[in-house]
Design an enzyme around this catalytic site. Structure first.
Site, PDB file in Angstrom:
ATOM      1  CB  THR A  29      28.606   3.897  66.259  1.00 21.40           C
ATOM      2  OG1 THR A  29      28.655   3.115  67.454  1.00 21.40           O
ATOM      3  CG2 THR A  29      29.080   5.299  66.547  1.00 21.40           C
ATOM      4  CB  ILE A  30      28.886   4.581  61.269  1.00 19.25           C
ATOM      5  CG1 ILE A  30      30.200   4.809  62.040  1.00 19.25           C
ATOM      6  CG2 ILE A  30      28.893   5.338  59.929  1.00 19.25           C
ATOM      7  CD1 ILE A  30      30.486   6.232  62.457  1.00 19.25           C
ATOM      8  N   GLY A 127      36.658   1.228  58.061  1.00 22.03           N
ATOM      9  CA  GLY A 127      37.205  -0.016  58.603  1.00 22.03           C
ATOM     10  C   GLY A 127      37.560  -1.022  57.520  1.00 22.03           C
ATOM     11  CB  CYS A 157      36.365   9.302  62.732  1.00 20.67           C
ATOM     12  SG  CYS A 157      37.277   8.000  63.593  1.00 20.67           S
ATOM     13  CG  ASN A 158      41.474   9.583  63.870  1.00 18.48           C
ATOM     14  OD1 ASN A 158      41.383  10.609  64.540  1.00 18.48           O
ATOM     15  ND2 ASN A 158      41.437   8.380  64.412  1.00 18.48           N
ATOM     16  CG  HIS A 209      45.553   7.474  61.880  1.00 23.40           C
ATOM     17  ND1 HIS A 209      46.323   6.912  62.886  1.00 23.40           N
ATOM     18  CD2 HIS A 209      44.272   7.146  62.156  1.00 23.40           C
ATOM     19  CE1 HIS A 209      45.548   6.282  63.744  1.00 23.40           C
ATOM     20  NE2 HIS A 209      44.286   6.408  63.328  1.00 23.40           N
ATOM     21  CG  HIS A 235      39.880  10.043  67.446  1.00 26.18           C
ATOM     22  ND1 HIS A 235      40.269   8.900  68.094  1.00 26.18           N
ATOM     23  CD2 HIS A 235      38.932   9.644  66.561  1.00 26.18           C
ATOM     24  CE1 HIS A 235      39.602   7.861  67.626  1.00 26.18           C
ATOM     25  NE2 HIS A 235      38.760   8.292  66.700  1.00 26.18           N
ATOM     26  CD  GLN A 315      34.598   8.889  69.059  1.00 25.88           C
ATOM     27  OE1 GLN A 315      35.104   9.993  69.185  1.00 25.88           O
ATOM     28  NE2 GLN A 315      33.971   8.280  70.055  1.00 25.88           N
TER      29      GLN A 315
HETATM   30  P1  NAD Z   1      29.155  -0.739  65.354  1.00 31.01           P
HETATM   31  O1  NAD Z   1      29.677  -1.992  65.960  1.00 31.01           O
HETATM   32  O2  NAD Z   1      28.717   0.366  66.232  1.00 31.01           O
HETATM   33  O3  NAD Z   1      27.935  -1.083  64.388  1.00 31.01           O
HETATM   34  C1  NAD Z   1      27.977  -2.119  63.459  1.00 31.01           C
HETATM   35  C2  NAD Z   1      26.610  -2.745  63.393  1.00 31.01           C
HETATM   36  O4  NAD Z   1      26.609  -3.709  62.342  1.00 31.01           O
HETATM   37  C3  NAD Z   1      26.216  -3.470  64.665  1.00 31.01           C
HETATM   38  O5  NAD Z   1      24.927  -3.038  65.020  1.00 31.01           O
HETATM   39  C4  NAD Z   1      26.214  -4.949  64.269  1.00 31.01           C
HETATM   40  O6  NAD Z   1      25.224  -5.689  64.959  1.00 31.01           O
HETATM   41  C5  NAD Z   1      25.875  -4.870  62.791  1.00 31.01           C
HETATM   42  N1  NAD Z   1      26.319  -5.993  61.994  1.00 31.01           N
HETATM   43  C6  NAD Z   1      27.414  -6.767  62.155  1.00 31.01           C
HETATM   44  N2  NAD Z   1      27.469  -7.698  61.184  1.00 31.01           N
HETATM   45  C7  NAD Z   1      26.377  -7.494  60.390  1.00 31.01           C
HETATM   46  C8  NAD Z   1      25.879  -8.129  59.239  1.00 31.01           C
HETATM   47  N3  NAD Z   1      26.514  -9.178  58.679  1.00 31.01           N
HETATM   48  N4  NAD Z   1      24.712  -7.660  58.687  1.00 31.01           N
HETATM   49  C9  NAD Z   1      24.065  -6.597  59.245  1.00 31.01           C
HETATM   50  N5  NAD Z   1      24.493  -5.971  60.352  1.00 31.01           N
HETATM   51  C10 NAD Z   1      25.640  -6.411  60.907  1.00 31.01           C
HETATM   52  O7  NAD Z   1      30.297  -0.252  64.335  1.00 31.01           O
HETATM   53  P2  NAD Z   1      30.570   1.237  63.888  1.00 31.01           P
HETATM   54  O8  NAD Z   1      31.387   1.911  64.925  1.00 31.01           O
HETATM   55  O9  NAD Z   1      29.293   1.857  63.459  1.00 31.01           O
HETATM   56  O10 NAD Z   1      31.537   0.999  62.650  1.00 31.01           O
HETATM   57  C11 NAD Z   1      31.036   0.680  61.371  1.00 31.01           C
HETATM   58  C12 NAD Z   1      32.075   1.053  60.328  1.00 31.01           C
HETATM   59  O11 NAD Z   1      32.313   2.462  60.416  1.00 31.01           O
HETATM   60  C13 NAD Z   1      33.447   0.404  60.500  1.00 31.01           C
HETATM   61  O12 NAD Z   1      34.022   0.228  59.219  1.00 31.01           O
HETATM   62  C14 NAD Z   1      34.223   1.439  61.266  1.00 31.01           C
HETATM   63  O13 NAD Z   1      35.614   1.319  61.087  1.00 31.01           O
HETATM   64  C15 NAD Z   1      33.695   2.710  60.636  1.00 31.01           C
HETATM   65  N6  NAD Z   1      33.809   3.901  61.450  1.00 31.01           N
HETATM   66  C16 NAD Z   1      33.573   3.876  62.796  1.00 31.01           C
HETATM   67  C17 NAD Z   1      33.717   5.036  63.538  1.00 31.01           C
HETATM   68  C18 NAD Z   1      33.514   5.050  65.011  1.00 31.01           C
HETATM   69  O14 NAD Z   1      34.152   5.816  65.694  1.00 31.01           O
HETATM   70  N7  NAD Z   1      32.642   4.244  65.561  1.00 31.01           N
HETATM   71  C19 NAD Z   1      34.080   6.229  62.918  1.00 31.01           C
HETATM   72  C20 NAD Z   1      34.253   6.255  61.533  1.00 31.01           C
HETATM   73  C21 NAD Z   1      34.132   5.081  60.798  1.00 31.01           C
END
Ligand code: NAD
Length: 358
Positions: A29-30, A127, A157-158, A209, A235, A315
């Site tokens: 996602t990010i 995270g 995000c928050n 938060h 959110h 988010q």
């Molecule tokens: P996600 O699960 O959507 O994406 C994570 C990706 O990393 C997946 O594609 C997974 O296959 C890959 N991955 C896992 N282990 C790996 C490794 N060892 N090497 C390479 N790739 C690997 O997660 P996300 O939502 O993008 O979250 C990522 C970070 O961003 C987290 O710290 C999260 O807390 C933070 N975050 C998320 C959001 C949200 O709303 N989704 C918002 C802000 C911050």
């Protein structure tokens, strides 16, 4: 060397002559959004994204022309599907100036020694724990703190939404204290296994938060409570901010409207709820992203020294501009906060008028 020449060299924009090489670890996602944000920014390039094994989401990396860096056991599978395989994760780290880790929580902590041994600077996401980098970042609040640093955490995000808003009010009026109640989306749209699907789930006690905002702005007195609800779009925050000096409602709205990455819009103009906001951006933005903090105009109220605000946080995209800014700060591309933010906002298509960046 003569002092004048030294001063001149300090002012030279070295990045005009070089391109910052960025590697993305975690293309979810990010990671996907940050990769696109970097690719659309001048002075930096995506040199590769890391993946562990082939999955359909990696097709986007191929379409974007990003080389993939994968374990040797999966390299053949990727090459057969037409991917440009650049090497392993270790290769990506040694070629990159900076790694943006966007893996699920705790993976970055495990990978940190590998990244640093290869000599790459590292950005991790919200995270991860603050202690992993000792520096938590949100552009409007503490851009300068990241200039030249080797490791940094872009807050969640928050916390990004809260930090943008609270730092803006703090600069203008001084913030005495903040209470925020967060109505959190249960899961991102793709996360079919998460819940709740038929409950409102409170955090038992103070939510993380408020303390997280303090990792960016330790002087802010803030208390936070949160519930998760069956919703995936965003959110919602409801805040009471007690100011140190009096505020006029119109002036406060003008301040927020002229602040980068903060929108103040009327529910009555088609934004009565989070679904209507998402629907609007579906027509204007890739993936209906809204990296701005969205504040509803009508509920915004000033009563004595207290300001009441309701805000919406997308988010999945709100942290993207901050990741791009953080690269600029850490790699020494831009030491001036507002110039960095302006450039990023123009590249991402979210810029306001030039006067908002003075
Ligand atoms: P996600 O699960 O959507 O994406 C994570 C990706 O990393 C997946 O594609 C997974 O296959 C890959 N991955 C896992 N282990 C790996 C490794 N060892 N090497 C390479 N790739 C690997 O997660 P996300 O939502 O993008 O979250 C990522 C970070 O961003 C987290 O710290 C999260 O807390 C933070 N975050 C998320 C959001 C949200 O709303 N989704 C918002 C802000 C911050």
């Amino acid at each position: 060397m003569p002092i004048n020449l030294l001063n001149h060299l300090r002012n030279v924009k070295w990045w005009y002559f070089m391109t910052i090489k960025v590697g993305i670890v975690g293309y979810g996602t990010i990671g996907r959004r940050v990769a696109d944000g970097v690719a659309s920014s001048s002075g930096m390039d995506i040199i590769g994204v890391s993946g562990r094994s082939y999955g359909r989401k990696m097709d986007l990396a191929r379409m974007r022309g990003f080389p993939v860096f994968v374990p040797s056991s999966s390299a053949h599978e990727f090459s057969e599907r037409g991917f440009d395989v650049g090497g392993s994760l270790e290769d990506l780290c040694s070629e990159a100036d900076i790694i943006v880790d966007a893996t699920p929580g705790k993976v970055a902590a495990e990978n940190m020694p590998l990244y640093r041994a290869a000599g790459a600077k590292v950005i991790v996401q919200g995270g991860e724990k603050h202690e992993l980098t000792g520096l938590s970042f949100s552009s409007l609040a503490n851009y300068e703190a990241a200039v030249g640093k080797d490791v940094c955490r872009v807050v969640s995000c928050n916390t990004t939404g809260l930090s943008r808003l609270i730092s803006t009010l703090d600069r203008a009026y001084g913030v005495e204290r903040v209470f925020v109640s967060l109505i959190r989306r249960a899961a991102d749209p793709k996360e079919s296994k998460k819940g709740p699907i038929n409950a409102v789930k409170p955090v038992m006690g103070v939510s993380h938060h408020g303390p997280d905002v303090k990792t960016v702005m330790p002087h802010i007195d803030i208390y936070s409570m949160a519930v998760a609800i069956p919703h995936t779009l965003s959110h919602v925050h409801t805040l009471k901010v007690t100011l140190r000096s009096p505020a006029d409602r119109d002036a406060l709205v003008d301040l927020l409207r002229s602040t980068p990455r903060i929108l103040v819009e009327k529910g009555g103009e088609g934004f009565f709820d989070t679904a209507q906001i998402a629907e609007y951006y579906r027509d204007f933005r890739l993936r209906y992203d809204m990296p701005e903090l969205f504040i509803w105009d009508e509920p915004l109220d000033v009563v004595g020294s207290d300001v009441y605000i309701m805000a919406d946080v997308h988010q999945e995209s709100i942290v993207v501009p901050e990741n791009v800014d953080c690269i600029k700060a850490m790699c020494g591309m831009e030491s001036d906060k507002m110039r960095a933010i302006h450039g990023t906002d123009k590249a991402l298509g979210i810029a306001k008028s030039d006067s908002c960046y003075l």
